[in-house]
Design a protein around this motif. Sequence first.
Motif, PDB file in Angstrom:
ATOM      1  N   ASN A  60       0.873  -1.385  -0.003  1.00  0.00           N
ATOM      2  CA  ASN A  60       0.094  -0.084  -0.012  1.00  0.00           C
ATOM      3  C   ASN A  60       0.935   1.279   0.225  1.00  0.00           C
ATOM      4  O   ASN A  60       1.785   1.595   0.970  1.00  0.00           O
ATOM      5  CB  ASN A  60      -0.766   0.102   1.227  1.00  0.00           C
ATOM      6  N   ARG A  61       0.780   1.896  -0.997  1.00  0.00           N
ATOM      7  CA  ARG A  61       1.407   3.337  -1.061  1.00  0.00           C
ATOM      8  C   ARG A  61       0.447   4.469  -1.432  1.00  0.00           C
ATOM      9  O   ARG A  61      -0.630   4.346  -1.854  1.00  0.00           O
ATOM     10  CB  ARG A  61       2.624   3.153  -2.050  1.00  0.00           C
ATOM     11  N   PRO A  62       0.938   5.869  -1.174  1.00  0.00           N
ATOM     12  CA  PRO A  62       0.271   6.845  -1.475  1.00  0.00           C
ATOM     13  C   PRO A  62      -0.114   7.399  -2.954  1.00  0.00           C
ATOM     14  O   PRO A  62       0.760   6.927  -3.844  1.00  0.00           O
ATOM     15  CB  PRO A  62       0.994   8.189  -0.744  1.00  0.00           C
ATOM     16  N   GLY A  63      -1.401   7.259  -3.290  1.00  0.00           N
ATOM     17  CA  GLY A  63      -1.499   7.487  -4.675  1.00  0.00           C
ATOM     18  C   GLY A  63      -2.166   9.152  -4.999  1.00  0.00           C
ATOM     19  O   GLY A  63      -1.966   9.728  -3.972  1.00  0.00           O
ATOM     20  N   THR A  68      -5.113   5.296  -1.714  1.00  0.00           N
ATOM     21  CA  THR A  68      -3.952   4.435  -1.710  1.00  0.00           C
ATOM     22  C   THR A  68      -4.006   3.366  -2.757  1.00  0.00           C
ATOM     23  O   THR A  68      -5.039   3.026  -3.247  1.00  0.00           O
ATOM     24  CB  THR A  68      -4.580   3.798  -0.492  1.00  0.00           C
ATOM     25  N   SER A  70      -2.502  -0.099  -4.190  1.00  0.00           N
ATOM     26  CA  SER A  70      -1.966  -1.446  -3.729  1.00  0.00           C
ATOM     27  C   SER A  70      -1.217  -2.218  -5.033  1.00  0.00           C
ATOM     28  O   SER A  70      -2.190  -2.793  -5.781  1.00  0.00           O
ATOM     29  CB  SER A  70      -3.055  -2.283  -3.197  1.00  0.00           C
ATOM     30  N   SER A  81       2.727   1.005  11.267  1.00  0.00           N
ATOM     31  CA  SER A  81       1.864   1.442  10.122  1.00  0.00           C
ATOM     32  C   SER A  81       0.332   1.826  10.346  1.00  0.00           C
ATOM     33  O   SER A  81      -0.126   1.095  11.381  1.00  0.00           O
ATOM     34  CB  SER A  81       1.912   0.464   8.939  1.00  0.00           C
ATOM     35  N   THR A  88     -10.725  -1.551   4.065  1.00  0.00           N
ATOM     36  CA  THR A  88     -10.310  -0.326   3.602  1.00  0.00           C
ATOM     37  C   THR A  88      -8.592  -0.220   3.761  1.00  0.00           C
ATOM     38  O   THR A  88      -8.031  -0.966   4.372  1.00  0.00           O
ATOM     39  CB  THR A  88     -10.671   0.927   4.509  1.00  0.00           C
ATOM     40  N   ASN A  89      -7.903   0.706   2.970  1.00  0.00           N
ATOM     41  CA  ASN A  89      -6.627   0.428   3.151  1.00  0.00           C
ATOM     42  C   ASN A  89      -5.957   1.992   3.217  1.00  0.00           C
ATOM     43  O   ASN A  89      -6.468   2.999   2.771  1.00  0.00           O
ATOM     44  CB  ASN A  89      -5.960   0.177   1.658  1.00  0.00           C
ATOM     45  N   LEU A  90      -4.711   1.761   4.033  1.00  0.00           N
ATOM     46  CA  LEU A  90      -3.920   3.295   4.002  1.00  0.00           C
ATOM     47  C   LEU A  90      -2.608   2.892   3.698  1.00  0.00           C
ATOM     48  O   LEU A  90      -2.347   1.563   3.756  1.00  0.00           O
ATOM     49  CB  LEU A  90      -3.836   3.863   5.522  1.00  0.00           C
ATOM     50  N   PRO A  91      -1.736   3.707   3.331  1.00  0.00           N
ATOM     51  CA  PRO A  91      -0.337   3.630   2.790  1.00  0.00           C
ATOM     52  C   PRO A  91       0.403   2.946   3.985  1.00  0.00           C
ATOM     53  O   PRO A  91       0.217   3.434   5.074  1.00  0.00           O
ATOM     54  CB  PRO A  91       0.357   5.005   2.614  1.00  0.00           C
ATOM     55  N   TYR A  92       1.225   2.290   3.844  1.00  0.00           N
ATOM     56  CA  TYR A  92       1.974   1.578   4.801  1.00  0.00           C
ATOM     57  C   TYR A  92       3.233   2.454   4.840  1.00  0.00           C
ATOM     58  O   TYR A  92       3.687   3.354   4.145  1.00  0.00           O
ATOM     59  CB  TYR A  92       2.640   0.466   4.268  1.00  0.00           C
TER      60      TYR A  92
END
Length: 307
Positions: A60-63, A68, A70, A81, A88-92
């Motif tokens: 998971n990285r900022p988009g 986010t 993946s 993290s 749901t996802n957040l950046p690692y």
Amino acid sequence: MTIAPDLTTASERAVVPETPAPATPMTRTYDLSVTTQGPLYPPSEIVDANGDFVVVGRVNRPGPDGATVSEWGSAVVSPDSPLPPLGTNLPYDVVRELDFADPTGPDAQVQLYTLPLPLPCNNYPMLFAPEQRPDAHDVRRPSYPLHGAPIPDLREEDGPKVREPITLGQWVKARGQLEVHVPAHRRGADFSFAFTGLIPDSLYTVMSLREHDLDPAGPTRPGPLGVPNAFISDSNGMAHYRATLPNPFPAPGTPGANRVINVVVLWMSYQQNYGGAIGHFGLGGDIHAQLKMRGPSFGEFTTGPAN
């Protein structure tokens, strides 16, 4: 001899039903991808000596626009993290990128460990063995090197086979191929696996992931792909496994349908099989994903019930 005339019209003759063509069997072959990851939280089912996640899978990285993204990759990720709700996802928090292309490089030499209990950075509330281990969420244990996990009731004189540290370079040598065969009757499916590059002389299991297993509104419990779902790699890291499941691919929209959408090959650090459960603690506590499909699969198949 007089032949009686055919008094039926052409349209009447056209509505006579034809015998339907028999269903044909279907077979597809898939290459499995090496990984250290089950779902995206915890980010990995393996940590290093510092307690950081060793991620081979979706990172998971900022988009753009605060989203986010993946994407498949490899990185060391902090256990601190940010943890979002299930689904749901957040950046690692990426500590550093991994490079294990060089088998003699420092990343390939990283020694692998189990996750501590309770599991860090975990948003999956599932109890994996409700009959065998209803207190699983209350257990506290440190992280152990994979080769030194505390196998229950082990005595040295009984001859444990896995004795040397397991490194990332060794882990990512695993390769697997899956053949799925749906017979003409469409009431089940046969799953046949062939493996190379596994950790030698180890107990492995295979689990199925179904479409509702990660449903935030009510996740279902992941289960074995066949029972027993265990196999042992040989001294060269080679193995085979097969299983037949009843109706694993019900048609979308079927009431109660819960299709198999992925399979995961698990290295068992406690060298145990758990019958109808995939593990006691799951997700890096005692099971460790090493091979799987990169995303939902098997959409080309449809099966039905026996009756």
